[in-house]
Motif scaffolding. Structure first.
Motif, short mmCIF file in Angstrom:
data_model
loop_
_atom_site.label_atom_id
_atom_site.label_comp_id
_atom_site.label_asym_id
_atom_site.label_seq_id
_atom_site.Cartn_x
_atom_site.Cartn_y
_atom_site.Cartn_z
N ARG A 172 20.70 6.79 -7.83
CA ARG A 172 19.59 7.14 -8.30
C ARG A 172 18.60 7.99 -7.52
N LEU A 208 10.83 13.49 0.32
CA LEU A 208 10.27 13.07 -1.17
C LEU A 208 9.56 11.60 -0.98
N ILE A 266 17.40 12.04 -8.39
CA ILE A 266 15.89 12.46 -8.17
C ILE A 266 16.01 13.54 -7.39
N TYR A 276 17.05 16.45 -9.66
CA TYR A 276 16.03 17.12 -10.38
C TYR A 276 15.14 18.02 -9.58
N GLU A 277 14.55 17.41 -8.60
CA GLU A 277 13.31 18.26 -7.67
C GLU A 277 14.27 19.58 -7.22
N ASN A 334 5.60 11.63 -1.34
CA ASN A 334 5.08 11.82 -2.61
C ASN A 334 5.53 10.63 -3.29
N ASN A 335 4.45 9.70 -3.58
CA ASN A 335 4.86 8.41 -4.15
C ASN A 335 5.47 8.62 -5.37
N SER A 336 6.73 7.77 -5.99
CA SER A 336 7.42 7.86 -6.97
C SER A 336 8.24 6.68 -7.13
N LEU A 337 9.09 6.48 -8.30
CA LEU A 337 10.05 5.35 -8.23
C LEU A 337 11.05 5.55 -7.19
N LEU A 338 11.32 6.75 -6.65
CA LEU A 338 12.19 7.00 -5.46
C LEU A 338 11.80 5.66 -4.37
N ASN A 339 10.39 5.52 -3.88
CA ASN A 339 10.03 4.69 -3.10
C ASN A 339 10.58 3.25 -3.20
N ARG A 340 10.82 2.88 -4.54
CA ARG A 340 11.28 1.53 -4.82
C ARG A 340 12.72 1.51 -4.22
#
Length: 219
Positions: free
Chosen positions: A39, A7, A43, A46-47, A10-16
């Protein structure tokens, strides 16, 4: 070939959340560390939910009838204790009607610095012909995940297994793909290439269990 979903690519808030999990300064906040594992579990849940089968259901609103698509079935979430608890909680937050299973697995170290995976406890709902989500935050060699899966098979044969981790090694991913059945999907936040002789992922994030709940003692 068993598909692997990474995941963080594919840049998303997960990276933070992942960057904070790796950060040695932020790791000092144990509650925040657990929350970020949770968190990421949410994520991934959800995916993963996008791959499931849905059925139409009529819902009575205060004004009329609405047609909604809802999951056709609920999964069984398998948690590998103790490090897997925050990740498991995140998945359960989204699959809140799911059944659950809990398994204890740990590294039993030998005098020559080698170790074996010991499994001592399993409590689970039936997984016969169901979707099994097997969660552990670190997929290092992959051997504990394979042994955990074999233990869960005592509760039935799932129609599909989703292996969920936060950080995996390339070697661990290859091992799971080799030893799991074809009806498996792997979900990870990120994959690191290096694995030390002691089977720790580099750069990884350290010991997820210790960072979540405190250092272990053998005494």
């Amino acid at each position: 070939m068993i598909p692997v979903n990474i995941l963080a690519r594919n840049n998303s808030l997960l990276n933070r959340f992942l960057s904070e999990l790796r950060d040695t300064e932020i790791q000092k906040d144990r509650m925040r560390f657990r929350k970020n594992l949770e968190r990421i579990g949410e994520i991934i849940a959800y995916e993963l939910s996008k791959t499931m089968t849905y059925v139409e259901k009529e819902i009575t609103t205060p004004l009329a009838i609405a047609k909604c698509n809802i999951p056709a079935e609920e999964p069984v979430i398998g948690c590998i204790l103790r490090a897997g608890l925050p990740l498991h909680n995140g998945i359960l937050n989204y699959f809140d009607h799911a059944d659950n299973g809990f398994l204890s697995a740990y590294r039993k170290h030998n005098h020559n610095d080698s170790f074996e995976i010991e499994i001592e406890y399993l409590s689970s709902s039936s997984i016969e012909d169901r979707i099994l989500i097997l969660a552990d935050p670190m997929l290092a060699t992959g051997s504990s995940m394979v042994l955990a899966h074999r233990a869960f098979l005592s509760k039935g044969n799932p129609k599909h297994t989703h292996v969920v981790s936060v950080i995996a090694s390339s070697e661990g991913v290859d091992y799971v793909r080799k030893h799991f059945p074809p009806n498996t999907t792997i979900w990870v936040a990120d994959v690191d290439d290096e694995l030390t002789a002691q089977a720790y992922i580099v750069p990884g994030l350290g010991d997820a269990g210790d960072l979540s709940f405190g250092e272990k003692t053998d005494i």
